[in-house]
Design a protein around this motif. Structure first.
Motif, PDB file in Angstrom:
ATOM      1  N   GLU A  60       2.331  -8.645  -1.930  1.00 33.00           N
ATOM      2  CA  GLU A  60       2.441  -8.603  -3.385  1.00 33.00           C
ATOM      3  C   GLU A  60       1.737  -7.377  -3.961  1.00 33.00           C
ATOM      4  OE1 GLU A  60       1.210 -12.306  -5.159  1.00 33.00           O
ATOM      5  OE2 GLU A  60       2.402 -13.493  -3.758  1.00 33.00           O
ATOM      6  N   VAL A  61       0.888  -6.738  -3.153  1.00 37.67           N
ATOM      7  CA  VAL A  61       0.211  -5.526  -3.618  1.00 37.67           C
ATOM      8  C   VAL A  61       1.219  -4.420  -3.932  1.00 37.67           C
ATOM      9  CG1 VAL A  61      -0.102  -4.405  -1.365  1.00 37.67           C
ATOM     10  CG2 VAL A  61      -1.793  -4.034  -3.159  1.00 37.67           C
ATOM     11  N   LEU A  62       2.381  -4.463  -3.321  1.00 40.48           N
ATOM     12  CA  LEU A  62       3.397  -3.435  -3.546  1.00 40.48           C
ATOM     13  C   LEU A  62       3.898  -3.443  -4.985  1.00 40.48           C
ATOM     14  CD1 LEU A  62       5.473  -3.788  -0.239  1.00 40.48           C
ATOM     15  CD2 LEU A  62       3.499  -2.320  -0.709  1.00 40.48           C
ATOM     16  N   GLN A  63       3.794  -4.595  -5.648  1.00 43.68           N
ATOM     17  CA  GLN A  63       4.243  -4.694  -7.042  1.00 43.68           C
ATOM     18  C   GLN A  63       3.331  -3.915  -7.989  1.00 43.68           C
ATOM     19  OE1 GLN A  63       4.450  -8.910  -7.904  1.00 43.68           O
ATOM     20  NE2 GLN A  63       5.658  -9.343  -6.069  1.00 43.68           N
ATOM     21  N   LEU A  64       2.139  -3.559  -7.519  1.00 44.47           N
ATOM     22  CA  LEU A  64       1.176  -2.845  -8.356  1.00 44.47           C
ATOM     23  C   LEU A  64       1.416  -1.340  -8.363  1.00 44.47           C
ATOM     24  CD1 LEU A  64      -2.047  -4.766  -7.258  1.00 44.47           C
ATOM     25  CD2 LEU A  64      -0.514  -5.268  -9.177  1.00 44.47           C
ATOM     26  N   ASP A  65       2.298  -0.868  -7.486  1.00 41.53           N
ATOM     27  CA  ASP A  65       2.653   0.558  -7.419  1.00 41.53           C
ATOM     28  C   ASP A  65       1.436   1.442  -7.192  1.00 41.53           C
ATOM     29  OD1 ASP A  65       4.493   2.592  -7.342  1.00 41.53           O
ATOM     30  OD2 ASP A  65       4.385   3.008  -9.487  1.00 41.53           O
ATOM     31  N   ARG A  66       0.605   1.017  -6.245  1.00 37.81           N
ATOM     32  CA  ARG A  66      -0.553   1.821  -5.842  1.00 37.81           C
ATOM     33  C   ARG A  66      -0.477   2.091  -4.347  1.00 37.81           C
ATOM     34  NH1 ARG A  66      -6.417   1.212  -8.278  1.00 37.81           N
ATOM     35  NH2 ARG A  66      -6.011   1.436 -10.496  1.00 37.81           N
ATOM     36  N   HIS A  67       0.662   2.556  -3.893  1.00 39.36           N
ATOM     37  CA  HIS A  67       0.821   2.752  -2.457  1.00 39.36           C
ATOM     38  C   HIS A  67       1.714   3.949  -2.148  1.00 39.36           C
ATOM     39  CE1 HIS A  67       4.429   0.433  -3.528  1.00 39.36           C
ATOM     40  NE2 HIS A  67       5.009   1.015  -2.486  1.00 39.36           N
ATOM     41  N   LEU A  68       1.547   4.454  -0.935  1.00 38.17           N
ATOM     42  CA  LEU A  68       2.431   5.452  -0.343  1.00 38.17           C
ATOM     43  C   LEU A  68       2.988   4.849   0.933  1.00 38.17           C
ATOM     44  CD1 LEU A  68       0.054   8.547  -0.650  1.00 38.17           C
ATOM     45  CD2 LEU A  68       2.061   8.115  -2.073  1.00 38.17           C
ATOM     46  N   THR A  69       4.113   5.352   1.398  1.00 39.17           N
ATOM     47  CA  THR A  69       4.665   4.885   2.669  1.00 39.17           C
ATOM     48  C   THR A  69       4.591   6.018   3.685  1.00 39.17           C
ATOM     49  OG1 THR A  69       6.948   5.561   2.219  1.00 39.17           O
ATOM     50  CG2 THR A  69       6.274   3.364   1.440  1.00 39.17           C
ATOM     51  N   SER A  70       4.581   5.642   4.957  1.00 43.46           N
ATOM     52  CA  SER A  70       4.538   6.654   6.014  1.00 43.46           C
ATOM     53  C   SER A  70       5.786   7.528   5.954  1.00 43.46           C
ATOM     54  CB  SER A  70       4.416   5.975   7.383  1.00 43.46           C
ATOM     55  OG  SER A  70       5.447   5.022   7.570  1.00 43.46           O
ATOM     56  N   GLU A  71       6.930   6.932   5.624  1.00 37.30           N
ATOM     57  CA  GLU A  71       8.164   7.716   5.521  1.00 37.30           C
ATOM     58  C   GLU A  71       8.069   8.746   4.402  1.00 37.30           C
ATOM     59  OE1 GLU A  71      11.471   5.090   5.123  1.00 37.30           O
ATOM     60  OE2 GLU A  71      11.680   4.785   7.295  1.00 37.30           O
ATOM     61  N   LYS A  72       7.516   8.334   3.259  1.00 34.83           N
ATOM     62  CA  LYS A  72       7.411   9.260   2.131  1.00 34.83           C
ATOM     63  C   LYS A  72       6.487  10.430   2.455  1.00 34.83           C
ATOM     64  CE  LYS A  72       8.633   6.287  -1.775  1.00 34.83           C
ATOM     65  NZ  LYS A  72       8.153   5.650  -3.034  1.00 34.83           N
ATOM     66  N   LEU A  73       5.429  10.162   3.218  1.00 35.43           N
ATOM     67  CA  LEU A  73       4.533  11.246   3.622  1.00 35.43           C
ATOM     68  C   LEU A  73       5.261  12.257   4.496  1.00 35.43           C
ATOM     69  CD1 LEU A  73       1.189   9.392   4.452  1.00 35.43           C
ATOM     70  CD2 LEU A  73       1.543  11.089   2.652  1.00 35.43           C
ATOM     71  N   GLN A  74       6.054  11.758   5.445  1.00 38.26           N
ATOM     72  CA  GLN A  74       6.783  12.667   6.332  1.00 38.26           C
ATOM     73  C   GLN A  74       7.853  13.443   5.565  1.00 38.26           C
ATOM     74  OE1 GLN A  74       8.173  11.574  10.133  1.00 38.26           O
ATOM     75  NE2 GLN A  74       6.346  10.462  10.708  1.00 38.26           N
ATOM     76  N   VAL A  75       8.573  12.752   4.678  1.00 38.07           N
ATOM     77  CA  VAL A  75       9.607  13.432   3.895  1.00 38.07           C
ATOM     78  C   VAL A  75       8.968  14.479   2.987  1.00 38.07           C
ATOM     79  CG1 VAL A  75      11.329  13.133   2.067  1.00 38.07           C
ATOM     80  CG2 VAL A  75      11.251  11.531   3.984  1.00 38.07           C
ATOM     81  N   PHE A  76       7.806  14.155   2.435  1.00 40.24           N
ATOM     82  CA  PHE A  76       7.097  15.085   1.562  1.00 40.24           C
ATOM     83  C   PHE A  76       6.795  16.391   2.288  1.00 40.24           C
ATOM     84  CE2 PHE A  76       3.073  16.754  -0.122  1.00 40.24           C
ATOM     85  CZ  PHE A  76       3.413  16.938  -1.453  1.00 40.24           C
ATOM     86  N   VAL A  77       6.258  16.289   3.508  1.00 36.83           N
ATOM     87  CA  VAL A  77       5.938  17.492   4.284  1.00 36.83           C
ATOM     88  C   VAL A  77       7.219  18.228   4.670  1.00 36.83           C
ATOM     89  CG1 VAL A  77       4.917  18.359   6.422  1.00 36.83           C
ATOM     90  CG2 VAL A  77       3.768  16.546   5.144  1.00 36.83           C
TER      91      VAL A  77
END
Length: 339
Positions: free
Chosen positions: A209-226
């Protein structure tokens, strides 16, 4: 059963370099964290790694220099509170992330990751005393169960190296250190921005339920970002984007065939990258392509293809020669636009 978030940062304080390093430690450092798919920011603790099955790796980051065992014990209180919380069954490990500790406190100062037993006996007692004092615990309380799940991690890695490790291949200089430092700062700033919301006293009944707070990053997003920073654009958000350097390979196709062909190449790259069992092969192929442009970003697509080991392409699932040319063209266009 509810878990209440307390002592969260309510204002837009600058996320410390240390908190970002601790996040990237979880994201890149060890195979034992391979199940982590989400990184929470200032929720369960400074940083939390969470798997799809709701297992949590809890991180307290302290960049304070000249830490003493007694101070460390006091700072362990946030980890201890999670250990005794209603979410206790979900916490797999408690990580105290810190600068290198004075060798006078340790049995083996060459270790960068260690458990409580690596503290000399007298110093170990000081850690325990510090925690008991901070948590107002009875003198005779047994903390061995908690301390057995605590990992002490010394930060001995620079910012650039943490970012490079997001790319899943052995160290290769694809760009300057200032380039990777800039990426690190962007990740740090993103981490800061996630603290803008006020979640103090918010309650949840399950970790996810912590995901509903929008205080997270995902491992995929980190890789796509780089990956996006290396290529110079949004790789997987371009729809039917046609790299100008690839246009020569579509001359024999009519308009409708071109649209289908480009869609297929974009889809192939997405499948190759987001296949978790294939990411290392994708990054190795990417590195080989990128290296071919080193010193000559204007090199033609066919020249790069001729220099690439065909086995790298064969080992990369979902990618054929057309998709490889397409990737080469994307990288080439990005490099040219930067110059």
């Amino acid at each position: 059963m509810t878990y209440t978030f307390t002592n969260t940062e309510r204002n837009n304080l600058k996320a410390s370099v240390f908190e970002t390093k601790s996040l990237l430690y979880l994201a890149t450092k060890s195979k034992k964290y391979k199940d982590i798919t989400v990184f929470t920011v200032d929720c369960f603790n400074d940083v939390g790694g969470m798997s799809d099955k709701e297992s949590i790796w809890d991180v307290q980051a302290k960049g304070e220099k000249s830490l003493t065992p007694r101070k460390i014990g006091r700072y362990l209180i946030t980890l201890y509170k999670n250990y005794v919380s209603v979410f206790s069954p979900f916490f797999q490990e408690f990580i105290f992330f810190m600068p290198p500790l004075g060798e006078q406190y340790l049995n083996n100062s060459t270790l960068s990751c260690y458990e409580i037993d690596n503290f000399k006996e007298a110093q170990r007692f000081k850690v325990i005393e510090g925690l008991k004092s901070a948590a107002n615990l009875e003198e005779d309380i047994d903390l061995s169960g908690f301390l057995a799940k605590v990992l002490f991690v010394e930060d001995r890695t620079d910012e650039c190296t943490y970012v490079k490790r997001i790319m899943q291949f052995k160290s290769l200089k694809l760009n300057s250190d200032s380039f990777y430092s800039a990426i690190f700062k962007e990740i740090r700033d993103k981490q800061t921005s996630l603290k803008n919301s006020d979640i103090e006293n918010t309650r949840i009944t399950r970790p996810n339920e912590v995901l509903q707070l929008d205080r997270h990053l995902t491992s995929e997003k980190l890789q796509v970002f780089v990956l996006n920073r290396l290529i110079g654009g949004d790789v997987f958000s371009r729809g039917n984007y046609l790299p100008s350097s690839y246009a020569i390979f579509t001359r024999s196709l009519d308009e409708e065939e071109i649209e289908d062909h480009i869609f297929e190449q974009n889809a192939a790259l997405s499948r190759a990258f987001f296949d978790k069992n294939n990411q290392k092969n994708f990054w190795r192929l990417f590195a080989a392509i990128f290296k071919e442009f080193d010193g000559d970003s204007s090199k033609k697509v066919h020249q790069v293809i001729e220099s690439i080991d065909e086995k790298l392409i064969e080992r990369t699932a979902h990618i054929d020669m057309d998709a490889t040319r397409f990737l080469v063209a994307m990288i080439r266009d990005g490099l040219l636009s930067d110059n």
